[in-house]
Write a protein that holds these residues in place. Structure first.
Motif, PDB file in Angstrom:
ATOM      1  N   PHE A 108      10.054   1.553  -1.728  1.00  0.00           N
ATOM      2  CA  PHE A 108       8.694   2.083  -1.680  1.00  0.00           C
ATOM      3  C   PHE A 108       7.975   1.922  -3.015  1.00  0.00           C
ATOM      4  O   PHE A 108       6.852   1.424  -3.071  1.00  0.00           O
ATOM      5  CB  PHE A 108       8.680   3.550  -1.250  1.00  0.00           C
ATOM      6  N   TYR A 109       8.603   2.365  -4.108  1.00  0.00           N
ATOM      7  CA  TYR A 109       7.869   2.262  -5.368  1.00  0.00           C
ATOM      8  C   TYR A 109       7.695   0.810  -5.797  1.00  0.00           C
ATOM      9  O   TYR A 109       6.714   0.472  -6.462  1.00  0.00           O
ATOM     10  CB  TYR A 109       8.443   3.158  -6.467  1.00  0.00           C
ATOM     11  N   SER A 110       8.593  -0.072  -5.405  1.00  0.00           N
ATOM     12  CA  SER A 110       8.402  -1.496  -5.703  1.00  0.00           C
ATOM     13  C   SER A 110       7.186  -2.042  -4.964  1.00  0.00           C
ATOM     14  O   SER A 110       6.383  -2.788  -5.532  1.00  0.00           O
ATOM     15  CB  SER A 110       9.644  -2.294  -5.307  1.00  0.00           C
ATOM     16  N   MET A 111       7.042  -1.656  -3.691  1.00  0.00           N
ATOM     17  CA  MET A 111       5.866  -2.068  -2.926  1.00  0.00           C
ATOM     18  C   MET A 111       4.592  -1.474  -3.518  1.00  0.00           C
ATOM     19  O   MET A 111       3.571  -2.146  -3.616  1.00  0.00           O
ATOM     20  CB  MET A 111       5.964  -1.590  -1.472  1.00  0.00           C
ATOM     21  N   PHE A 112       4.673  -0.210  -3.897  1.00  0.00           N
ATOM     22  CA  PHE A 112       3.514   0.492  -4.421  1.00  0.00           C
ATOM     23  C   PHE A 112       3.009  -0.170  -5.710  1.00  0.00           C
ATOM     24  O   PHE A 112       1.837  -0.522  -5.835  1.00  0.00           O
ATOM     25  CB  PHE A 112       3.880   1.958  -4.683  1.00  0.00           C
ATOM     26  N   VAL A 113       3.900  -0.360  -6.652  1.00  0.00           N
ATOM     27  CA  VAL A 113       3.527  -0.976  -7.930  1.00  0.00           C
ATOM     28  C   VAL A 113       3.134  -2.434  -7.723  1.00  0.00           C
ATOM     29  O   VAL A 113       2.139  -2.913  -8.285  1.00  0.00           O
ATOM     30  CB  VAL A 113       4.680  -0.840  -8.954  1.00  0.00           C
ATOM     31  N   GLY A 114       3.894  -3.146  -6.891  1.00  0.00           N
ATOM     32  CA  GLY A 114       3.580  -4.551  -6.630  1.00  0.00           C
ATOM     33  C   GLY A 114       2.203  -4.736  -6.036  1.00  0.00           C
ATOM     34  O   GLY A 114       1.443  -5.613  -6.460  1.00  0.00           O
ATOM     35  N   TYR A 115       1.830  -3.903  -5.069  1.00  0.00           N
ATOM     36  CA  TYR A 115       0.517  -4.058  -4.454  1.00  0.00           C
ATOM     37  C   TYR A 115      -0.600  -3.642  -5.409  1.00  0.00           C
ATOM     38  O   TYR A 115      -1.681  -4.229  -5.396  1.00  0.00           O
ATOM     39  CB  TYR A 115       0.422  -3.297  -3.134  1.00  0.00           C
ATOM     40  N   ALA A 116      -0.341  -2.668  -6.265  1.00  0.00           N
ATOM     41  CA  ALA A 116      -1.331  -2.316  -7.291  1.00  0.00           C
ATOM     42  C   ALA A 116      -1.555  -3.507  -8.223  1.00  0.00           C
ATOM     43  O   ALA A 116      -2.694  -3.796  -8.614  1.00  0.00           O
ATOM     44  CB  ALA A 116      -0.872  -1.092  -8.078  1.00  0.00           C
ATOM     45  N   PHE A 117      -0.485  -4.231  -8.542  1.00  0.00           N
ATOM     46  CA  PHE A 117      -0.616  -5.413  -9.393  1.00  0.00           C
ATOM     47  C   PHE A 117      -1.309  -6.565  -8.668  1.00  0.00           C
ATOM     48  O   PHE A 117      -1.982  -7.381  -9.299  1.00  0.00           O
ATOM     49  CB  PHE A 117       0.741  -5.857  -9.933  1.00  0.00           C
ATOM     50  N   TYR A 118      -1.131  -6.658  -7.348  1.00  0.00           N
ATOM     51  CA  TYR A 118      -1.911  -7.645  -6.606  1.00  0.00           C
ATOM     52  C   TYR A 118      -3.402  -7.408  -6.854  1.00  0.00           C
ATOM     53  O   TYR A 118      -4.173  -8.347  -7.017  1.00  0.00           O
ATOM     54  CB  TYR A 118      -1.643  -7.550  -5.097  1.00  0.00           C
ATOM     55  N   TYR A 119      -3.791  -6.150  -6.878  1.00  0.00           N
ATOM     56  CA  TYR A 119      -5.197  -5.826  -7.128  1.00  0.00           C
ATOM     57  C   TYR A 119      -5.617  -6.209  -8.541  1.00  0.00           C
ATOM     58  O   TYR A 119      -6.765  -6.560  -8.771  1.00  0.00           O
ATOM     59  CB  TYR A 119      -5.462  -4.340  -6.858  1.00  0.00           C
ATOM     60  N   PHE A 120      -4.690  -6.138  -9.485  1.00  0.00           N
ATOM     61  CA  PHE A 120      -5.004  -6.561 -10.853  1.00  0.00           C
ATOM     62  C   PHE A 120      -5.488  -8.008 -10.854  1.00  0.00           C
ATOM     63  O   PHE A 120      -6.482  -8.327 -11.497  1.00  0.00           O
ATOM     64  CB  PHE A 120      -3.773  -6.435 -11.756  1.00  0.00           C
ATOM     65  N   THR A 121      -4.774  -8.884 -10.172  1.00  0.00           N
ATOM     66  CA  THR A 121      -5.168 -10.293 -10.194  1.00  0.00           C
ATOM     67  C   THR A 121      -6.290 -10.596  -9.210  1.00  0.00           C
ATOM     68  O   THR A 121      -6.964 -11.605  -9.359  1.00  0.00           O
ATOM     69  CB  THR A 121      -3.968 -11.216  -9.908  1.00  0.00           C
ATOM     70  N   ARG A 122      -6.492  -9.746  -8.217  1.00  0.00           N
ATOM     71  CA  ARG A 122      -7.585  -9.972  -7.264  1.00  0.00           C
ATOM     72  C   ARG A 122      -8.920  -9.574  -7.857  1.00  0.00           C
ATOM     73  O   ARG A 122      -9.940 -10.211  -7.613  1.00  0.00           O
ATOM     74  CB  ARG A 122      -7.328  -9.183  -5.980  1.00  0.00           C
TER      75      ARG A 122
END
Length: 167
Positions: free
Chosen positions: A5-19
């Motif tokens: 869960f926290y890997s998905m959470f942090v990973g998707y937040a980082f997707y937003y960083f590059t988006r």
């Protein structure tokens, strides 16, 4: 389960960083390279089109892939193309790298949706899904601070390279 869960959470937040990094780097990009609003609009359209196509096609592919690798590969490549964007200076290269970034952005959602449905039962899925859904809000709230600071003090290139490196 909590590690997934926290890997998905942090990973998707980082997707937003590059988006969203381009959005907040635009004012300094316009100032430094003299790009006009129509050129920036082209770049925004390239991202939207490739991201939309990718989300559709990669949703189908994501159903048949290992979601941990699928999401991670997408995040790594969005970081790489964000960094390449920061090292470029022509509209053609900007469009190429921003379009490729958009394509790999489409790897995030299918992986997360598949992981959430696999690791959490039907009765608890809504609660965990709602927690996970705040990840893009956190990423979206942090990115203007990170990009704004970097772009003003160190230039738009450093801001794009920093977000790519983080991913």
């Amino acid at each position: 389960r909590i590690r997934v869960f926290y890997s998905m959470f942090v990973g998707y937040a980082f997707y937003y960083f590059t988006r969203k990094s381009f959005t907040f780097a635009m004012p300094t990009l316009m100032r430094d390279l003299g790009l006009d609003k129509s050129e920036l609009g082209i770049l925004g359209s390239v991202m939207a089109i490739t991201y939309g196509l990718s989300k559709f096609l990669n949703g189908i592919i994501g159903d048949r892939s290992n979601p941990r690798y699928f999401m991670a590969v997408g995040l790594i490549f969005t970081g790489i193309f964000n960094t390449f964007f920061g090292c470029s200076s022509t509209l053609l290269l900007f469009a190429l790298f921003w379009g490729l970034n958009g394509w790999f952005q489409g790897f995030g959602w299918p992986g997360c949706a598949r992981l959430l449905t696999h690791w959490y039962s039907h009765s608890e899925r809504g609660r965990w899904w709602s927690f996970w859904n705040t990840s893009h809000n956190i990423g979206g709230a942090l990115i203007p601070l990170v990009i704004g600071f970097c772009a003003e003090w160190y230039g738009w290139r450093s801001a794009m390279i920093l977000t790519g490196t983080i991913c």
